[in-house]
Write a protein that holds these residues in place. Structure first.
Motif, PDB file in Angstrom:
ATOM      1  N   HIS A  67       0.822  -1.205   0.000  1.00 21.56           N
ATOM      2  CA  HIS A  67       0.000   0.000   0.000  1.00 21.56           C
ATOM      3  C   HIS A  67       0.864   1.265   0.000  1.00 21.56           C
ATOM      4  N   GLY A  68       0.577   2.155  -0.950  1.00 23.96           N
ATOM      5  CA  GLY A  68       1.251   3.437  -1.017  1.00 23.96           C
ATOM      6  C   GLY A  68       2.560   3.448  -1.768  1.00 23.96           C
ATOM      7  N   HIS A 106       5.003   3.567  -4.840  1.00 27.70           N
ATOM      8  CA  HIS A 106       4.861   4.143  -6.179  1.00 27.70           C
ATOM      9  C   HIS A 106       5.589   3.300  -7.219  1.00 27.70           C
ATOM     10  N   GLU A 148      -6.292   2.061  -9.972  1.00 27.11           N
ATOM     11  CA  GLU A 148      -5.253   1.882  -8.952  1.00 27.11           C
ATOM     12  C   GLU A 148      -3.879   2.229  -9.527  1.00 27.11           C
ATOM     13  N   GLU A 149      -2.928   2.496  -8.630  1.00 30.95           N
ATOM     14  CA  GLU A 149      -1.570   2.828  -9.033  1.00 30.95           C
ATOM     15  C   GLU A 149      -0.572   2.051  -8.182  1.00 30.95           C
ATOM     16  N   ASP A 185      -0.670  -0.350  -4.747  1.00 27.17           N
ATOM     17  CA  ASP A 185      -2.097  -0.607  -4.564  1.00 27.17           C
ATOM     18  C   ASP A 185      -2.658  -1.415  -5.734  1.00 27.17           C
ATOM     19  N   LYS A 186      -2.131  -1.164  -6.927  1.00 30.99           N
ATOM     20  CA  LYS A 186      -2.587  -1.923  -8.096  1.00 30.99           C
ATOM     21  C   LYS A 186      -2.128  -3.379  -7.990  1.00 30.99           C
ATOM     22  N   GLN A 204      -1.463  -5.029  -5.257  1.00 24.52           N
ATOM     23  CA  GLN A 204      -2.242  -5.659  -4.196  1.00 24.52           C
ATOM     24  C   GLN A 204      -3.639  -6.016  -4.686  1.00 24.52           C
ATOM     25  N   ALA A 205      -4.238  -5.125  -5.468  1.00 23.02           N
ATOM     26  CA  ALA A 205      -5.568  -5.405  -6.019  1.00 23.02           C
ATOM     27  C   ALA A 205      -5.526  -6.610  -6.956  1.00 23.02           C
ATOM     28  N   ASP A 243      -5.221  -9.725  -4.772  1.00 22.78           N
ATOM     29  CA  ASP A 243      -6.518 -10.006  -4.149  1.00 22.78           C
ATOM     30  C   ASP A 243      -7.492 -10.599  -5.155  1.00 22.78           C
TER      31      ASP A 243
END
Length: 268
Positions: A85-86, A88, A125-126, A129-130, A132-133, A136
């Motif tokens: 998360h977070g 870049h 998402e970026e 976070d992308k 991780q998505a 998931d």
């Protein structure tokens, strides 16, 4: 944490053949190899070589008939759980030369076939976070089914079948990440708490100037993973490549936590 690793392979060769083993834990900044030993039976003298990206090593052998390999190791893992998360994504023009190849499609990771799906599913998402998505999504849409794939199964096949084993989960995440312009490579590893115990395939993604471990199956904590080697896909991280015909007899992998007195640095 300190891990004890014990791996045993037993094969019968149909005829004389060259073999390339990738069983030895790599010495890295976040995994400190304390002791290890590789014993291979039924072969001529072993010849070790450096692994891809100078991480770890592989071992050449030549033999015939029954071949056994027994690898034991003790390794200290000094790694916090991965938090994506977070984080870049790096600009492509700033990537180190050794990282650039992990943007491209490969035999098992057809990243070019996932560009539209990735934009549609994860376009909002970026960076971390992308990724991780994506991980998931894979865990939510794929069933872990031993025997549901084979050596020919690609990321596209897994996307359609919605089932696979660790290598298939890893291939799909790698293909998706590369389709999004995020370098991703496959990692062959030993994994604590993996059930049933076996060799494990996970992923590393390049974010904010470094590699970050991700297990798309969610079956093993990243802080309990001991890397063996890395590569573009399963082609590069096979624990045994036989240049000939071989019959599988038996295989066993054990990864256990060693209770250690850190003040003395020895097992209790």
């Amino acid at each position: 944490m300190r891990l004890s690793i014990d791996a045993f392979l037993d094969y019968t060769l149909a005829g004389p053949a060259d073999l390339l083993f990738a069983l030895e834990v790599a010495q890295m900044h976040d995994q400190i190899l304390i002791t290890d030993r590789l014993i291979v039976g039924g072969v001529e003298p072993l010849r070790p070589i450096i692994g891809d990206e100078s991480l770890g090593r592989r071992t050449w052998a030549y033999g015939e008939g029954r071949i056994t390999a027994h690898y034991t190791a003790t390794v200290d893992i000094e790694r916090a759980p991965t938090v994506l998360h977070g984080l870049h994504a790096d600009k492509l023009k700033d990537l180190p030369p050794l990282v650039v190849p992990y943007l491209f499609p490969s035999r098992y990771c057809e990243a070019d076939r996932f560009e539209t799906a990735v934009r549609r599913e994860f376009g909002d998402e970026e960076g971390g976070d992308k990724v991780q998505a994506m991980a998931d999504w894979i865990r939510g849409h794929l069933d872990y089914v031993p025997g549901s794939s084979d050596v020919n199964t690609t990321a596209a096949d897994t996307y359609v079948s919605h089932s696979g084993v660790c290598r298939d989960f890893a291939h799909l995440l790698i293909a998706m990440a590369r389709a999004a312009g995020i370098p991703a490579r496959m990692v062959g590893a030993y994994a604590w708490q993996l059930d049933p115990p076996d060799f494990h395939a996970v992923v590393e993604v390049w974010l904010e100037g470094g590699w970050h471990l991700v297990d798309p199956t969610g079956l093993a904590p990243t802080e309990g993973i001991a890397r063996i080697g890395v590569g573009r896909d399963a082609t590069d991280i096979s624990f045994l490549t036989v240049f000939g015909q071989a019959q599988f007899n038996h295989q066993q992998v054990r990864v256990e936590l060693v209770d250690t007195d850190r003040s003395l640095g020895v097992p209790r």
